[in-house]
Design a protein around this motif. Structure first.
Motif, PDB file in Angstrom:
ATOM      1  N   ASP A 707       0.865  -1.186   0.000  1.00  0.00           N
ATOM      2  CA  ASP A 707       0.000   0.000   0.000  1.00  0.00           C
ATOM      3  C   ASP A 707       0.900   1.234   0.000  1.00  0.00           C
ATOM      4  N   GLU A 708       1.173   1.736  -1.205  1.00  0.00           N
ATOM      5  CA  GLU A 708       2.108   2.847  -1.328  1.00  0.00           C
ATOM      6  C   GLU A 708       1.538   4.152  -0.761  1.00  0.00           C
ATOM      7  N   ARG A 709       0.196   4.230  -0.615  1.00  0.00           N
ATOM      8  CA  ARG A 709      -0.353   5.439  -0.009  1.00  0.00           C
ATOM      9  C   ARG A 709       0.135   5.555   1.435  1.00  0.00           C
ATOM     10  N   LEU A 710       0.041   4.423   2.198  1.00  0.00           N
ATOM     11  CA  LEU A 710       0.501   4.442   3.588  1.00  0.00           C
ATOM     12  C   LEU A 710       2.008   4.675   3.648  1.00  0.00           C
ATOM     13  N   LEU A 711       2.738   4.037   2.730  1.00  0.00           N
ATOM     14  CA  LEU A 711       4.185   4.231   2.703  1.00  0.00           C
ATOM     15  C   LEU A 711       4.523   5.695   2.409  1.00  0.00           C
ATOM     16  N   GLY A 712       3.759   6.319   1.491  1.00  0.00           N
ATOM     17  CA  GLY A 712       4.013   7.713   1.179  1.00  0.00           C
ATOM     18  C   GLY A 712       3.759   8.624   2.370  1.00  0.00           C
ATOM     19  N   LEU A 713       2.706   8.305   3.157  1.00  0.00           N
ATOM     20  CA  LEU A 713       2.425   9.103   4.344  1.00  0.00           C
ATOM     21  C   LEU A 713       3.563   9.006   5.359  1.00  0.00           C
ATOM     22  N   VAL A 714       4.036   7.762   5.586  1.00  0.00           N
ATOM     23  CA  VAL A 714       5.142   7.586   6.527  1.00  0.00           C
ATOM     24  C   VAL A 714       6.390   8.293   6.020  1.00  0.00           C
ATOM     25  N   ASP A 715       6.645   8.171   4.715  1.00  0.00           N
ATOM     26  CA  ASP A 715       7.846   8.776   4.140  1.00  0.00           C
ATOM     27  C   ASP A 715       7.790  10.297   4.249  1.00  0.00           C
ATOM     28  N   ALA A 716       6.625  10.861   3.928  1.00  0.00           N
ATOM     29  CA  ALA A 716       6.496  12.319   3.982  1.00  0.00           C
ATOM     30  C   ALA A 716       6.653  12.822   5.417  1.00  0.00           C
ATOM     31  N   TRP A 717       6.061  12.083   6.379  1.00  0.00           N
ATOM     32  CA  TRP A 717       6.203  12.522   7.775  1.00  0.00           C
ATOM     33  C   TRP A 717       7.647  12.423   8.239  1.00  0.00           C
ATOM     34  N   LEU A 718       8.297  11.330   7.876  1.00  0.00           N
ATOM     35  CA  LEU A 718       9.650  11.099   8.361  1.00  0.00           C
ATOM     36  C   LEU A 718      10.620  12.146   7.828  1.00  0.00           C
ATOM     37  N   THR A 719      10.457  12.496   6.557  1.00  0.00           N
ATOM     38  CA  THR A 719      11.358  13.502   5.986  1.00  0.00           C
ATOM     39  C   THR A 719      11.073  14.887   6.547  1.00  0.00           C
TER      40      THR A 719
END
Length: 810
Positions: A707-719
């Motif tokens: 689920d790349e949507r969830l991965l994108g959310l985590v990635d955006a928050w982490l950066t």
């Protein structure tokens, strides 16, 4: 003589043949005199042991182990074969066990008590003196590696009151040996009984021991003085009855004391006022492994298997030994030829000659095996040591030997269920759908409940069904004591386990203990104990308001329901208690999750996981209303994920559990994650939420992969985490992502490096992940079917690839 030695045993047999005594007196407990005839029984197979235990306290016990190569065993067998009386003359076990009761350390005189047996250096147990544990006196086993053996020179001789000497260690050092075992092998074990005067070796050894006793007195073994006084009285009585036809078989250390001229009154004075306990005695099976020093046996030997071979080999012992080793290694798929055997024998003989030894000993044969058959590796050599040098031989005793009723019932069940006790550990796979296997499982569970750990549960391989069980079985000699100890609960395994379960339920401290006991009662099939256990369980559950305790208790109850179904047990009452307990957890969990620190939140998260798994099983139980409990639990999870006062790790886990159950769409999960990872949330809280959602071994890594949507959310928050806060959240993030499989971490890294797919749907057509599409790729699916059929052993070709794939996934 010295015990557990083939050379000593052969010498004793030769001496008895030469002198032909009218009675044989043997160092050992006199209570065993009535058991001597059993040594001639066809069912008796050494190694065995005399077991004495206090009638009112069976756990207080002592063993006197005997192997085929023990001089005492040889003496008993010779007496029976020649119709000569054989009597034991050491201090009675009734005093031995009473002596142990008087010790704060609860150590048994002459034998260490069962719980202390592993402590090979316990002074009291070794000083005491029964046949089994006086290594310094040569009592049932070869002398252990010397512990601070005194310098034999007079000017450096230590104060006898301050040292516990190792007699053979002193003699070995005097002869220039640094190892008393090797010295004893050279002067006794590797020299045959010889021709001519069979008593000559004993005369020489007596002179050496007399010199040591003159120098060191009791050598720190003060209780030997009492034992020796009793033995002198027995020798005098035998001499009055048989005149000069008396032979005494005892440890060499005691000979000077038995020769000592003392008065009867003086000896009786030493014995006056000795405490007594009522004692029972019998024969029990023993093992070579428990004869070894590594087992903690104070008089143990390094190589019982090797000694047994030396005693039983009619000729060419080295050649026969190397042949045994070759057979073992071949059975383990190692390439060993007859040429290896020949070369190993030659090398062992050469080493013995170079080292000045009369015959190759264990060190020479071991070095030869390592060099020739093991190619210098210690890995296969460890197998040789374990299987042959030590060995897993388990003795047998006649069915007519005295035994407590519980032991007889256990033996009957073992025969009926074809579960023979074995010294070598083995795995037992059980299918509980079969009557015999279900009965075996019940017996093993009952024994575990009684503290008789013959079998230990193990993880099943190849199946996760509750109808399968795997056990590791291994019979240890001390289990005979545990059986005697458990005899206070009943005369049969079933009645004893039932009584023990009821007593444990009454004495249980916590709710979780009672629920675990209920599970064990079902596993052991103890229907008569369940009412008592269930009554106490209901009472404890009604009084316990701690949600954590309730959450800990629920999984065990649900497992009990599940196992009960497999065994066909009526678990209606258990289901009602479990349902009531679940309702109390549902009510109390949200308030209990408020205002928790990090450690308490992590512990509560584990409780949430446990309850979720339990509800998943409980919802299928007949006692549960259709879907009611599951629906109630889902509403509790929704409350947890929506409350800001609940720690992030619990909120994140609640969202994940709802998502996995299909009660939350991926869009809703993404919305909740987006809210938590917004800039207004403190980074530590956001990291805890992520830990709850995708951490803790929950398979969250695969969720992010697909689920790349969830991965994108985590990635955006982490950066976007500020630099000053990143150090604080890094440990939690490392714990979360380090639990992922290496392949998952690698895939996540590739996805992050490439960047999330534009538009990011929950499961977009063309998700951007190679190999995944909106629909099944028929051509690629067909390509794997031949391999799948090969792995599953399918002989028939399915009509279509779609049917094959459906059958495999089903």
């Amino acid at each position: 003589m010295r015990h557990h030695g083939p050379g000593s045993a052969r010498a004793v047999r030769a001496a008895l043949e030469e002198v032909r005594p009218r009675v044989v007196l043997i160092e050992g407990p006199p209570e065993a005199d009535t058991l001597v005839p059993l040594a001639a029984d066809e069912e008796m197979r050494p190694p065995v042991a005399l077991l004495a235990h206090a009638v009112d306290e069976p756990g207080r016990s002592a063993f006197w182990p005997l192997a085929e190569f023990s001089p005492e065993w040889v003496a008993v067998r010779w007496a029976l074969e020649h119709d000569v009386p054989a009597r034991f003359i050491d201090l009675p076990a009734t005093h031995t066990l009473a002596w142990g009761r008087q010790q704060d350390e609860a150590e048994v005189v002459g034998e260490r008590p069962l719980d202390a047996e592993a402590d090979a250096d316990t002074a009291e147990a070794e000083a005491a003196g029964d046949t089994a544990t006086d290594p310094a006196a040569g009592d049932t086993g070869p002398v252990p590696t010397p512990r601070s053996a005194p310098d034999p020179t007079p000017d450096s001789a230590p104060d006898p009151d301050d040292v516990r000497i190792d007699p053979l260690g002193v003699l070995a050092r005097t002869a220039g040996y640094d190892d008393p075992e090797r010295w004893w092998e050279d002067v006794v074990e590797h020299r045959g009984a010889g021709k001519g005067d069979a008593l000559a070796p004993f005369t020489v050894l007596e002179e050496a021991m007399a010199a040591l006793r003159e120098t060191y007195g009791s050598g720190g073994h003060d209780r030997d003085l009492v034992r020796e006084a009793y033995m002198r009285l027995q020798v005098r009585a035998a001499q009055r009855e048989f005149e000069d036809g008396v032979a005494v078989v005892c440890g060499a250390w005691h000979v000077p004391a038995l020769r000592q001229k003392t008065t009867v009154a003086a000896d009786r004075a030493l014995l006056k006022g000795l405490a007594k306990v009522k004692t029972d005695m019998t024969w029990v099976p023993w093992t070579h492994r428990r004869l070894s020093r590594a087992s903690g046996y104070g008089a143990g030997i390094e190589s019982p298997g090797w000694y047994g071979h030396l005693f039983s080999a009619p000729d060419r012992p080295v050649e026969r030994w190397m042949t045994k080793v070759a057979g073992l290694l071949r059975a383990e798929d190692r390439i060993v030829s007859s040429a290896h055997v020949i070369e190993a024998v030659r090398l062992a003989e050469t080493l013995a000659a170079m080292r000045g030894r009369p015959l190759p000993g264990l060190s020479e044969t071991t070095d030869a095996v390592r060099a020739v058959m093991c190619e210098g590796s210690d890995v296969p050599l460890a197998l040789v040591r374990d299987r042959l040098v030590v060995g897993d031989v388990l003795g047998e005793v006649p069915s007519t030997a005295p035994a407590v009723p519980l032991q007889r019932d256990l033996a009957r069940l073992q025969r009926r269920l074809r579960l023979k006790p074995e010294a070598l550990e083995r795995e037992l796979e059980l299918d509980l759908r079969k009557e015999t296997d279900a009965a075996r499982s019940g017996l093993l569970h009952r024994l575990r409940l009684l503290g008789i750990a013959w079998g230990e549960p193990a993880a099943s391989r190849g199946s996760t069904g509750t109808f399968r069980e795997t056990w590791r079985l291994r019979w240890e000699p001390e289990l005979s004591v545990r059986v005697a100890e458990a005899g206070v609960w009943g005369t049969t395994v079933l009645s004893a386990a039932t009584a023990k379960a009821e007593a444990d339920a009454v004495a249980a401290r916590g709710l979780a203990d009672v629920t675990a006991l209920a599970e064990r009662c079902l596993l052991a099939e103890l229907p008569e104990a369940l009412p008592t256990v269930m009554r106490i369980l209901a009472d404890r559950a009604a009084l316990d308001a701690d949600v954590g305790h309730l959450a800990q208790a629920l999984p065990a109850l649900v497992r009990s329901l599940r196992y009960g179904d497999v065994r066909g047990t009526d678990t209606g009452a258990l289901g009602e208690v479990a349902a009531g307990l679940a309702e109390r957890v549902f009510v109390g969990l949200p308030p209990a999750c408020a205002a928790l620190d990090a450690d308490a939140a992590e512990e509560m998260r584990r409780h949430v996981d446990a309850v979720h798994g339990a509800v998943g099983l409980l919802g299928d139980a007949p006692a549960a209303a259709q879907g009611r409990l599951r629906t109630r639990w889902q509403s509790v999870l929704r409350v947890l994920c929506a409350r800001d006062t609940v720690p992030g790790v619990i909120r994140g886990r609640a969202v994940r559990l709802l998502l996995d159950d299909g009660e939350l769409t991926q869009e809703e999960a993404a919305r909740l994650m987006g809210l938590v990872l917004s800039p207004g949330t403190p980074p530590a809280d956001a990291a805890a939420w992520i830990e709850g959602f995708v951490g803790g071994g929950s398979g969250g890594g695969m969720l992010l992969v697909h689920d790349e949507r969830l991965l994108g959310l985590v990635d955006a928050w982490l950066t976007g985490v500020p630099a000053e806060a990143f150090t604080d959240v890094l440990p939690l993030l490392r714990r979360t992502f380090s639990a992922y499989e290496p392949g998952v971490r690698r895939t996540l890294g590739e996805l992050v490096r490439r960047g999330p797919a534009a538009g990011g749907g929950a499961a977009p057509a063309g998700s951007g992940i190679p190999g995944f599409a909106a629909e099944l790729d028929q051509e690629r699916a067909d390509a794997v079917l031949p391999v799948v059929r090969l792995l599953l052993g399918l002989d028939e070709v399915a009509e279509t690839a779609g049917e094959d794939l459906a059958g495999v996934t089903g």
